[in-house]
Design an enzyme around this catalytic site. Structure first.
Site, short mmCIF file in Angstrom:
data_model
loop_
_atom_site.label_atom_id
_atom_site.label_comp_id
_atom_site.label_asym_id
_atom_site.label_seq_id
_atom_site.Cartn_x
_atom_site.Cartn_y
_atom_site.Cartn_z
CB CYS A 2 -27.56 -43.53 9.70
SG CYS A 2 -26.11 -43.24 8.80
NE ARG A 27 -32.75 -46.66 9.58
CZ ARG A 27 -33.79 -46.85 8.89
NH1 ARG A 27 -34.78 -47.61 8.79
NH2 ARG A 27 -33.95 -45.67 8.09
CD1 TRP A 74 -24.07 -48.83 5.02
CD2 TRP A 74 -24.27 -46.64 4.05
NE1 TRP A 74 -23.58 -48.84 3.77
CE2 TRP A 74 -23.82 -47.61 3.14
CE3 TRP A 74 -24.22 -45.63 3.68
CZ2 TRP A 74 -23.69 -47.50 1.66
CZ3 TRP A 74 -24.04 -45.28 2.13
CH2 TRP A 74 -23.78 -46.18 1.09
CG ASN A 100 -31.01 -41.66 8.15
OD1 ASN A 100 -30.25 -42.25 7.39
ND2 ASN A 100 -32.48 -42.37 8.34
N GLY A 101 -29.35 -39.29 6.90
CA GLY A 101 -29.40 -38.48 5.66
C GLY A 101 -28.12 -37.99 5.25
CD GLU A 479 -34.06 -61.26 -5.03
OE1 GLU A 479 -33.81 -60.45 -5.62
OE2 GLU A 479 -33.99 -61.55 -3.70
CE LYS A 483 -31.40 -61.71 -1.42
NZ LYS A 483 -32.37 -60.76 -1.25
CD GLU A 486 -28.53 -59.06 -0.80
OE1 GLU A 486 -28.26 -57.90 -0.87
OE2 GLU A 486 -29.54 -59.60 -1.17
CG HIS A 502 -26.69 -63.85 -28.39
ND1 HIS A 502 -26.57 -63.83 -29.74
CD2 HIS A 502 -27.85 -64.48 -28.16
CE1 HIS A 502 -27.71 -64.58 -30.62
NE2 HIS A 502 -28.44 -64.84 -29.27
CE LYS A 600 -34.77 -55.43 5.45
NZ LYS A 600 -34.40 -56.43 4.31
C1 F6R Z 1 -31.41 -57.11 -1.34
C2 F6R Z 1 -32.02 -56.09 -0.76
C3 F6R Z 1 -32.12 -54.70 -1.49
C4 F6R Z 1 -33.55 -54.13 -1.46
C5 F6R Z 1 -33.39 -52.61 -1.98
C6 F6R Z 1 -34.67 -51.84 -1.98
O1 F6R Z 1 -31.55 -58.25 -0.72
O2 F6R Z 1 -32.73 -56.13 0.23
O3 F6R Z 1 -31.42 -54.90 -2.94
O4 F6R Z 1 -34.58 -54.76 -2.23
O5 F6R Z 1 -32.61 -51.82 -1.28
O6 F6R Z 1 -35.24 -51.67 -0.83
P1 F6R Z 1 -36.47 -51.57 -0.51
O7 F6R Z 1 -37.26 -52.53 -0.81
O8 F6R Z 1 -36.69 -51.09 1.04
O9 F6R Z 1 -37.27 -50.33 -1.43
#
Ligand code: F6R
Length: 605
Positions: A2, A27, A74, A100-101, A479, A483, A486, A502, A600
């Protein structure tokens, strides 16, 4: 999670708020809304869907005012809908709130207010804040808006960053926070509240970082700060070094591509930062007094920790544990004053990572954070903090901040190894020189963008894509797989190559697609055997790493990497995987910067 923004000043608040919401949309993007103070109360427009839908609505219902608040959501409580969108108003239309929260006791508040005839119009936890504020304002008639906000925040359980307006005090915008970020920006024509700096960068780089339980009262003439006892608080105005351009797409179709392309510069700046502000936090740690390292983080930041474990263990010969922050916080972790807990977070606001940090500190462990956002909670609360010089990262999927985290972790490992006398002075210098050469090598990888795009086109139509690697290649495969899933919504898993037989090899059949990473020269023979094993069962294999002597049937393409020591190779292979994911998603025409269900900065648990 948010995004909230507010403005009070001499300009029309509406375009400023919309502009700010565009910068905060990463966000959350389920719905958006705006409320402004007008002569007879509030003008409010709320709309399910992306911000663009709200902008369309505003064409039919134009608003104008010198004070307002906006929100991009969000959803946590209540599905995405017009009614559940913020801002929320009290039933008498006297108070408007963006939040937000999560308000954990919203049901209790609702149960107290409904018998008093107060009607709720949404299914959100946030509406309880507006209703309670309005109820208190009516009950305690001698109170001003600040008193009301203090009463309300004392009654709230959970986490919140709030922007609050009152129709009876149309000149004051109130901001308050607990466990969620909020900054106050000031410029010549007015003041702002925002969840994050990019929302205000177009207007100002002068900001205050609000602390928990601090209240900011903004008017067009300035801002004053108070504590929960209504006593004035003095705060320092800080200057943000991020440029306006850094939060723009700069001609790229997506922020993600721009941010991938920025990596050589980001790596260079991060390496350089060790000669400046980042030197002291590294040098001040007495690693000889530490008997265990624990790295904790979420998502990609956790994956950076998994890579780092291989590096620390190999060159420092120190025991390293890597824990998901969401698990660490509840497992009664065995850490004490002899443990260094490293927290990795781009935003510095991830709720689980904050909780893990507090838990580690409470147990007496030393905490070192690696964070991108100055002024964030983790940056402020950790014992020491290293900053990644990534600049604002807007795409939801992290790329450049991840790469900057890796570089800081490498440097940290090398310095620790030297302090522990596990490597010679000569090896230390050699390794640091190799790290300093990474930006140029990353630039070389990026020159291959066309072949990687072509390589990505071979991934079309696959429902599952597996990533395999050995040791540090396995760590970075995690990773690559995250990537891909997502942003492209293609199911993907990463496996340690040796582990396939295994169980996971049961999933391999004719035309299964496997991405094999071979940056680790020492174990090249091993990964080639794993490739043989999957290829002989019909898998098609894409390789990343050394393309020499690539013979096994089934390898359909190989992307080579510049020469680099094995432990640093993830910094290069990850760029190929970032571009691979990007182009797979682009081929599917997806909304790359705002993948579905994600946001994010995960500020709720
Ligand atoms: C994936 C991604 C998330 C963040 C995770 C942690 O591309 O961006 O998995 O890495 O939410 O976020 P931060 O780094 O802000 O603590």
């Amino acid at each position: 999670m948010c995004g909230i923004i507010g403005y009070v000043g001499e300009e029309n608040a509406v375009p400023i708020i919309i502009e700010g919401l565009k910068k905060l949309e990463y966000r959350g993007y389920d719905s958006a809304g705006i409320a402004v103070c007008v002569e007879d109360g509030f003008g409010v427009v709320k709309q399910k869907g992306r911000l663009a839908a709200l902008e369309e609505r505003l064409k039919d219902q134009p608003l104008k005012s010198r004070m307002g608040i906006g929100h991009t959501r969000w959803a946590t409580h209540g599905e995405p809908s017009d009614e559940n969108s913020h801002p929320h108003l009290g039933s008498r239309n006297k108070i408007a709130v963006v939040h937000n929260g999560i308000i954990e006791n919203y049901k209790d508040i609702k149960e107290r207010l409904v018998p008093k005839g107060i009607e709720f119009s949404s299914k959100t936890d946030s509406e309880a804040i507006a209703q309670l504020a309005e109820y208190y304002a009516q009950k305690y008639r001698g109170d001003d808006l600040l008193d009301t906000v203090i009463r309300v925040t004392r009654a709230l359980e959970g986490s919140f960053a709030l922007g609050i307006m009152c129709a009876d005090d149309p000149d004051t915008l109130i901001a308050v926070k607990k466990d969620n970020p909020l900054i106050i920006g000031v410029c010549e024509h007015g003041q702002f509240i925002a969840s994050d700096v990019p929302a205000v960068l177009k207007y100002t780089n002068k900001v205050y970082y609000l602390s928990d339980n601090e209240i900011a009262a903004l008017t067009k003439d300035g801002v004053r700060f108070f504590n929960m006892d209504k006593e004035p608080v003095q705060k320092t105005l800080e200057t943000v070094t991020w440029s306006v351009d850094s939060a723009e797409k700069g001609g790229y179709e997506h922020f993600m591509l721009k941010e991938i392309m920025e990596q050589p510069r980001v790596l260079r700046d991060t390496v350089q930062s060790i000669k400046g502000d980042n030197k002291e936090p590294i040098e001040s740690i007495d690693v000889t007094s530490i008997d265990k390292l624990v790295i904790t983080a979420c998502g990609s930041a956790y994956n950076a920790g998994v890579v780092a474990r291989y590096v620390f263990e190999r060159i420092c010969r120190i025991s390293v544990e890597v824990e998901l922050a969401s698990e660490f916080r509840y497992k009664d972790a065995v850490v004490d004053e002899k443990t260094l807990v490293i927290l990795i977070s781009q935003s510095g606001e991830t709720a689980d990572t904050i909780a893990a940090m507090r838990e580690a500190k409470a147990k007496g462990a030393k905490t070192l954070a690696i964070v991108n956002v100055v002024g964030s909670t983790i940056a402020k609360e950790s014992d020491s903090c290293l900053f990644t010089a990534a600049g604002p990262e807007i795409a939801v999927a992290t790329t450049k901040a991840f790469s900057a985290q890796l570089v800081l972790l490498y440097i940290l490992a090398v310095r620790f190894a030297a302090k522990l006398s596990r490597i010679s002075r000569e090896s230390e210098q050699e390794l640091l020189a190799e790290i300093a050469a990474l930006p140029d090598k990353a630039a070389q990888v990026l020159k291959n963008v066309d072949s990687i795009q072509k390589y990505a086109s071979t991934c079309v139509g696959y429902k599952n894509i597996f990533f395999i690697g050995r040791n540090i290649d396995y760590a970075i495969a995690l990773e690559g797989s995250l990537k891909l899933k997502e942003i492209s919504y293609v199911h993907s898993e990463a496996y340690a190559g040796g582990e396939l037989k295994h169980g996971a090899i049961a999933l391999v059949e004719e035309n299964t697609l496997v991405v094999a990473i071979s940056g680790c020269g020492r174990l090249r023979g091993k990964i080639m055997s794993n490739i043989e094993q999957v290829a002989s069962r019909g898998a098609k294999v894409l390789m990343i790493g050394s393309c020499q002597d690539v013979h096994p049937d089934g390898i359909i393409s190989c992307i080579g990497l510049p020469e680099v020591p094995e432990l640093l190779s993830p910094s290069l292979s990850v760029i190929v995987m970032q571009l691979l994911s990007y182009y797979v998603a682009a081929n599917k025409g997806l909304d790359i910067d705002k993948p579905r269900n994600l946001a994010k900065s995960v500020t709720v648990e």
